[in-house]
Motif scaffolding. Structure first.
Motif, short mmCIF file in Angstrom:
data_model
loop_
_atom_site.label_atom_id
_atom_site.label_comp_id
_atom_site.label_asym_id
_atom_site.label_seq_id
_atom_site.Cartn_x
_atom_site.Cartn_y
_atom_site.Cartn_z
N ALA A 118 0.82 -1.21 0.00
CA ALA A 118 0.00 0.00 0.00
C ALA A 118 0.86 1.26 0.00
CB ALA A 118 -0.93 -0.01 1.20
N GLN A 119 2.00 1.21 0.69
CA GLN A 119 2.89 2.37 0.78
C GLN A 119 3.84 2.48 -0.40
OE1 GLN A 119 4.77 1.81 4.58
NE2 GLN A 119 3.03 2.66 5.74
N GLY A 120 3.96 1.41 -1.19
CA GLY A 120 4.82 1.44 -2.37
C GLY A 120 6.27 1.10 -2.10
N THR A 121 6.60 0.72 -0.86
CA THR A 121 7.98 0.33 -0.58
C THR A 121 8.29 -1.05 -1.16
OG1 THR A 121 7.22 -0.44 1.59
CG2 THR A 121 8.25 1.75 1.49
N LEU A 122 7.27 -1.87 -1.30
CA LEU A 122 7.40 -3.13 -2.03
C LEU A 122 6.38 -3.14 -3.16
CD1 LEU A 122 7.78 -5.85 0.79
CD2 LEU A 122 9.58 -4.83 -0.62
N VAL A 123 6.71 -3.87 -4.22
CA VAL A 123 5.86 -3.94 -5.40
C VAL A 123 5.65 -5.41 -5.76
CG1 VAL A 123 5.65 -3.32 -7.84
CG2 VAL A 123 6.76 -1.74 -6.26
N ARG A 124 4.44 -5.75 -6.15
CA ARG A 124 4.20 -7.12 -6.62
C ARG A 124 4.88 -7.34 -7.96
NH1 ARG A 124 -1.52 -10.04 -6.11
NH2 ARG A 124 -0.18 -11.57 -7.16
N VAL A 125 5.51 -8.47 -8.10
CA VAL A 125 6.01 -8.89 -9.41
C VAL A 125 5.17 -10.08 -9.86
CG1 VAL A 125 8.34 -8.03 -8.96
CG2 VAL A 125 7.78 -10.39 -8.38
N LEU A 126 5.09 -10.27 -11.15
CA LEU A 126 4.23 -11.30 -11.72
C LEU A 126 2.81 -11.18 -11.18
CD1 LEU A 126 6.70 -14.33 -11.42
CD2 LEU A 126 6.19 -13.00 -13.48
N PRO A 127 2.21 -9.99 -11.24
CA PRO A 127 0.89 -9.78 -10.62
C PRO A 127 -0.23 -10.59 -11.27
CG PRO A 127 1.51 -7.89 -11.96
CD PRO A 127 2.72 -8.76 -11.89
N ASP A 128 -0.02 -11.05 -12.51
CA ASP A 128 -1.07 -11.81 -13.19
C ASP A 128 -0.93 -13.32 -12.95
OD1 ASP A 128 -2.14 -9.49 -14.29
OD2 ASP A 128 -0.76 -9.57 -16.01
N TRP A 129 0.05 -13.67 -12.14
CA TRP A 129 0.30 -15.09 -11.88
C TRP A 129 -0.02 -15.42 -10.42
CZ3 TRP A 129 2.03 -18.55 -15.63
CH2 TRP A 129 2.41 -17.99 -16.85
N ARG A 130 -0.69 -16.57 -10.24
CA ARG A 130 -1.01 -17.05 -8.90
C ARG A 130 -0.05 -18.16 -8.53
NH1 ARG A 130 -4.95 -20.96 -7.35
NH2 ARG A 130 -5.58 -21.03 -9.56
N ILE A 131 0.43 -18.14 -7.31
CA ILE A 131 1.36 -19.16 -6.83
C ILE A 131 0.55 -20.32 -6.26
CG2 ILE A 131 3.26 -19.66 -5.25
CD1 ILE A 131 3.87 -16.61 -5.36
N LEU A 132 0.79 -21.52 -6.79
CA LEU A 132 0.00 -22.70 -6.42
C LEU A 132 0.65 -23.46 -5.26
CD1 LEU A 132 -0.80 -24.05 -10.00
CD2 LEU A 132 -2.20 -22.53 -8.57
N ASP A 133 -0.19 -24.19 -4.54
CA ASP A 133 0.26 -25.13 -3.50
C ASP A 133 1.07 -24.46 -2.40
OD1 ASP A 133 -0.86 -27.13 -5.11
OD2 ASP A 133 1.03 -27.42 -6.18
N ALA A 134 0.85 -23.18 -2.18
CA ALA A 134 1.62 -22.49 -1.15
C ALA A 134 0.73 -21.74 -0.16
CB ALA A 134 2.61 -21.52 -1.80
N ASP A 135 -0.61 -21.86 -0.33
CA ASP A 135 -1.51 -21.25 0.64
C ASP A 135 -1.32 -21.92 2.00
OD1 ASP A 135 -2.41 -19.80 -1.44
OD2 ASP A 135 -4.47 -20.55 -1.42
N LYS A 136 -1.49 -21.16 3.04
CA LYS A 136 -1.41 -21.70 4.40
C LYS A 136 -2.70 -21.37 5.14
CE LYS A 136 2.94 -23.17 4.42
NZ LYS A 136 3.32 -24.58 4.61
N GLU A 137 -3.30 -22.38 5.76
CA GLU A 137 -4.47 -22.13 6.60
C GLU A 137 -4.07 -22.22 8.05
OE1 GLU A 137 -8.93 -23.34 6.13
OE2 GLU A 137 -7.91 -24.98 7.16
N LEU A 138 -4.33 -21.17 8.79
CA LEU A 138 -4.06 -21.18 10.22
C LEU A 138 -5.34 -21.57 10.96
CD1 LEU A 138 -1.55 -19.46 9.26
CD2 LEU A 138 -1.56 -18.56 11.60
N SER A 139 -5.16 -22.41 11.95
CA SER A 139 -6.30 -22.90 12.73
C SER A 139 -6.03 -22.72 14.21
CB SER A 139 -6.55 -24.39 12.44
OG SER A 139 -6.86 -24.61 11.08
N LEU A 140 -7.12 -22.61 14.93
CA LEU A 140 -7.07 -22.60 16.39
C LEU A 140 -7.33 -24.02 16.85
CD1 LEU A 140 -6.89 -20.40 18.67
CD2 LEU A 140 -9.38 -20.51 18.76
N VAL A 141 -6.46 -24.59 17.67
CA VAL A 141 -6.64 -25.96 18.13
C VAL A 141 -6.57 -26.00 19.65
CG1 VAL A 141 -5.71 -26.99 16.02
CG2 VAL A 141 -4.17 -26.51 17.92
#
Length: 311
Positions: free
Chosen positions: A251-274
């Protein structure tokens, strides 16, 4: 013999100075009260009560034992009262274990809001990357990623999913042309999570259906998202981080997305309360579970940076 019940009966006899009045007060028969006192005397091998046809009186040992019974029963009543309060009112020390990568970005605001509502609960927090056994290690509750908890007996409440994005600093991209395809990352300095968090192989999918798999050898690898973000901010290269970890930087522009049209697969993480079991859950644990689930559902700051999951 139920020793505690016998002590209660004897103390009532001592305080009422009568078997009959003690029986009436306790809702027992005279015979049962007499039997309890006789069993105590046999157990202690000491006469506690002097009996006549018209009255009773305590022996010296009886007076001493009555005082001791009173102290023991008062202590038991105090302990039971404290336990009952802790079962209904959140208090005591809550031992929480949390995955370090999430905690360094989003845990403190959650705990701040919880503690404001439940000031009698003390928070003892441990941050870990490794697998953990909640019961053996004495934790009340955990905020974890898949693989950290192996026990099937744990109750699991999904909180949110985090999605990875590739980012670099604006200054890095001023001197290094932004990659247009995933395979172009090979020519860049890649900052990677360590191998125990993600392999060197990354899969990308384009919005138009194309897919690419790239093997990236990092120039810098670390098992901590905070340090990866700092390395990217220091213009060291391109990295892949959970989107919520870099939302403010983007949001501040200090970092920029690269490959914005590409989605990274198999790397999502779900956090759970146990937490262990549904029965006899303490008030402090129940309050934290309910508060945390509602916190992320409501999207309270900075929970709005995390995407809630109902799955």
């Amino acid at each position: 013999m139920n020793l505690l019940q016998a002590m209660r009966v004897f103390l009532q006899v001592a305080e009422s100075n009568s078997f009959g009045r003690a029986a009436a007060s306790l809702g027992l028969s005279n015979a049962v009260v007499t039997r309890y006192v006789a069993l105590l005397e046999t157990h202690l091998d000491t006469r506690l009560v002097n009996r006549t046809t018209r009255s009773i009186s305590l022996t010296e040992a009886g007076h001493e034992y009555a005082d001791g019974c009173r102290q023991v029963l008062d202590q038991i009543e105090t302990v039971e009262s404290q336990v009952a309060r802790s079962a209904s009112e959140p208090s005591g020390t809550l031992k929480l274990v949390a995955v370090a990568s999430f905690s360094l970005f989003g845990l403190t605001p959650l705990l701040q809001h919880y503690h404001a509502q439940h000031p009698k609960v003390k928070l003892l927090v441990t941050l870990l990357h490794r697998p953990v056994d909640l019961i053996e290690e004495g934790f009340d509750v955990g905020i974890v990623v898949p693989g950290q908890i192996s026990s099937e007996t744990m109750i699991r409440r999904p909180l949110f999913k985090v999605h990875p994005v590739a980012v670099a600093s604006t200054r890095y991209l001023e001197t290094h042309p932004a990659p247009g395809q995933p395979e172009h990352l090979i020519a860049h300095t890649f900052l990677a999570p360590s191998a125990d968090i993600h392999s060197s192989t990354w899969r990308f999918a384009h919005a138009d259906g194309r897919a690419h798999t790239v093997s990236l050898q990092p120039a810098y690898a670390v098992n901590n998202s905070v340090m990866l973000r700092q390395a990217a901010l220091a213009d060291m290269g391109i990295t892949i981080l959970p989107e919520n970890h870099v939302a403010t930087d983007l949001a501040q522009g200090t970092l920029v997305r690269v490959l914005p049209d590409w989605r990274i697969l198999d790397a999502d993480k779900e956090l759970s309360l146990v937490y262990p079991g549904r029965r006899h859950v303490s008030a402090k644990t129940r309050s934290f579970v309910d508060f945390t689930v509602n916190y992320f559902r409501a999207g309270l700051p900075p929970a709005h940076l995390f995407r809630y999951s109902n799955n």
